[in-house]
Design an enzyme around this catalytic site. Sequence first.
Site, PDB file in Angstrom:
ATOM      1  N   THR A 100      34.303  46.797  47.335  1.00 13.87           N
ATOM      2  CA  THR A 100      33.061  46.079  47.080  1.00 13.87           C
ATOM      3  C   THR A 100      31.912  46.998  46.668  1.00 13.87           C
ATOM      4  O   THR A 100      31.027  46.586  45.916  1.00 13.87           O
ATOM      5  CB  THR A 100      32.703  45.269  48.341  1.00 13.87           C
ATOM      6  OG1 THR A 100      33.828  44.431  48.641  1.00 13.87           O
ATOM      7  CG2 THR A 100      31.487  44.402  48.144  1.00 13.87           C
ATOM      8  N   GLY A 128      40.986  33.766  44.166  1.00 11.93           N
ATOM      9  CA  GLY A 128      42.278  33.082  44.111  1.00 11.93           C
ATOM     10  C   GLY A 128      43.207  33.598  43.036  1.00 11.93           C
ATOM     11  O   GLY A 128      43.930  32.813  42.395  1.00 11.93           O
ATOM     12  N   SER A 171      41.881  46.891  44.307  1.00 10.20           N
ATOM     13  CA  SER A 171      42.221  45.776  43.424  1.00 10.20           C
ATOM     14  C   SER A 171      41.153  44.683  43.481  1.00 10.20           C
ATOM     15  O   SER A 171      40.634  44.351  44.542  1.00 10.20           O
ATOM     16  CB  SER A 171      43.565  45.201  43.851  1.00 10.20           C
ATOM     17  OG  SER A 171      43.934  44.152  42.992  1.00 10.20           O
ATOM     18  N   LYS A 185      43.682  44.629  38.897  1.00 12.50           N
ATOM     19  CA  LYS A 185      43.504  43.326  39.538  1.00 12.50           C
ATOM     20  C   LYS A 185      44.833  42.648  39.835  1.00 12.50           C
ATOM     21  O   LYS A 185      45.852  42.926  39.215  1.00 12.50           O
ATOM     22  CB  LYS A 185      42.589  42.440  38.700  1.00 12.50           C
ATOM     23  CG  LYS A 185      43.061  42.156  37.312  1.00 12.50           C
ATOM     24  CD  LYS A 185      42.086  41.245  36.560  1.00 12.50           C
ATOM     25  CE  LYS A 185      40.748  41.858  36.258  1.00 12.50           C
ATOM     26  NZ  LYS A 185      39.898  41.107  35.342  1.00 12.50           N
ATOM     27  N   CYS A 212      46.418  38.110  50.511  1.00 10.16           N
ATOM     28  CA  CYS A 212      45.307  37.405  49.870  1.00 10.16           C
ATOM     29  C   CYS A 212      44.976  36.151  50.667  1.00 10.16           C
ATOM     30  O   CYS A 212      45.829  35.270  50.829  1.00 10.16           O
ATOM     31  CB  CYS A 212      45.641  37.011  48.435  1.00 10.16           C
ATOM     32  SG  CYS A 212      44.310  36.051  47.684  1.00 10.16           S
ATOM     33  N   ASN A 225      34.565  36.323  48.971  1.00  6.05           N
ATOM     34  CA  ASN A 225      35.036  35.802  47.688  1.00  6.05           C
ATOM     35  C   ASN A 225      36.252  34.932  47.907  1.00  6.05           C
ATOM     36  O   ASN A 225      37.011  35.122  48.861  1.00  6.05           O
ATOM     37  CB  ASN A 225      35.366  36.942  46.715  1.00  6.05           C
ATOM     38  CG  ASN A 225      36.786  37.449  46.897  1.00  6.05           C
ATOM     39  OD1 ASN A 225      37.734  36.863  46.359  1.00  6.05           O
ATOM     40  ND2 ASN A 225      36.948  38.503  47.673  1.00  6.05           N
ATOM     41  N   GLY A 244      32.970  44.540  52.246  1.00  9.29           N
ATOM     42  CA  GLY A 244      31.698  45.257  52.242  1.00  9.29           C
ATOM     43  C   GLY A 244      31.526  46.055  53.524  1.00  9.29           C
ATOM     44  O   GLY A 244      32.368  46.010  54.429  1.00  9.29           O
TER      45      GLY A 244
END
Lengths: 292, 259
Positions: free
Chosen positions: A256, A62, A11, A35, A120, A59, A207
């Site tokens: 990523t 948000g 996502s 997403k 998140c 990142n 990553g």
Amino acid sequence: MELRNPVMTASGTFGYGTEFQDVVELGRIGGIIMKGTTYEPRQGNDYPRMAETTGGMLNCVGLQNKGVRYFAEHIYPLIRKIDSRMIVNVSGSSPQDYARCAAVVDTLEDIPAIELNISCPNVHDGGMAFGVTTDGAASVVKAVRQAYHKTLIVKLSPNVTDIVSIAKAVEAEGADSVSLINTLMGTVIDIEKRKRTLSIGTGGLSGPCVKPIALRMVYQVAHAVDIPVIGLGGICNATDAIEFIMAGASAIEIGTANFLDPAVSMKVVDGINEWLDAHNVASVRDIIGVAE
Amino acid sequence: MLPRKSIVDLTVRSNQSLGERFVLLKCTDTSAHLPLMLPGQFAQLRVDNSKTTFLRRPISINYVDIDKNEVWFLIQKVGAGSQALASLQSGDILNALMPLGNGFAMPTNTTDRYLLTGGGVGTAPLLYMGRCIRDMGGRSTFLLGARTASMLLELDMFRVLGDVYVTTEDGSMGESGFVTQHSILREQRFDMISVCGPSPMMKAVARYARKTNTPCQVSLENMMACGLGACLCCVEKTVRGNVCVCTEGPVFDINELNW
């Protein structure tokens, strides 16, 4: 939920799939996790939302999205016939907020599963707040389980002391699967400006630099729960993917790495098959969790 | 309808230094025709052999030479990523995801008076735009600015395509000052101003455009990760809310922006 192959896209790194259709045969991917979607629209955080680091990036997007009703009306018709498993990543600011978003997705016939984002790190209201305690995680899964009747995947945060206890808590509330890991909270400082680079100060690190941590957590969780585990965190190639499978993951997500090579997911599918052939292994199932 | 995107292994044909800070890479696809590209679109170039960077670099399409099957990228050496790109030599492979973004609005009549203005490396996309306008039978006016004469890039190429006016901050070439101080902006009126350059320069041109009631489009260069509208990192605040510069832009009408 069955997948054509164990390779999914994570996502927030693959849009709704359509953004990549010029360069990826979407039907060759096992699943596409779209997403992050919330009940109400969200504008997300201010720019800058991204910073590079050695072997990865941070990142703080948000959860920018137009809300689940917009998704159902305007995006779902465009993606429902994509020949892959199209999965919605659901987020919220309270257990009830998660549940009402999931309830809308429940009505969408061609969406076989949701991935519940209780991890998140980039929103203040909800998100990771639920994913870092067993009670918080359980409360969200309990509410969503009542509103959602198809496959429920819960995405776990690595920003915890004991990820196994969180995984067990969501399993006990009826999660069908867990996916891990979400991003690790980090920061970057611009030494000329003497200031943290990202607009909200911190962001989620992803990553290849996070892979060993993710792999360790997948190994621990897979050995502690009975539901299937989906592994992600820094996977860039078939070798990485097979490591996660051998650690106990039944499927994997590529995140990523899609930014470096938008076609990487197809290459990982091919690379896993080549490895299986070369080692006379009939199925991915035969190597799940074989690592000692 | 935008051209189809593809991932291409380009081969570098030449690496030409333009002063100390800039490199012009001319690249080709040895196995196929290059994809159709629009002026103002960009490529996401993969940076190999750079230990401290991670992502691709978004670089404007500087020029397309269809006869030679060449695409040109103008690289400003800023950090480790652009340094690595600038060090590519003839014969090296450059992996590109392209073409990306929307591109500049083009004239509908050959008599439309288009002012193409830019500063520093921001002049890069204006060259290909000027070429496309000339191919349509039109002629562009270029207003190009830089700190000093040696940082004005590809002037000979621009002069072939249109009328060229220049400003330098130190007065070493053309009129002294910023592009917005050039006398041509007082003497002539345009049907469209297309701008690419540093943010303060674009904002100054936008103010001029508003004052003179001239339509104006600017090309933004927010930091981005994917280039495909997936990661939502490169957003710009617009009258429509946060939108991705990589897919909704990089070119925006100034009335869309909260400037």
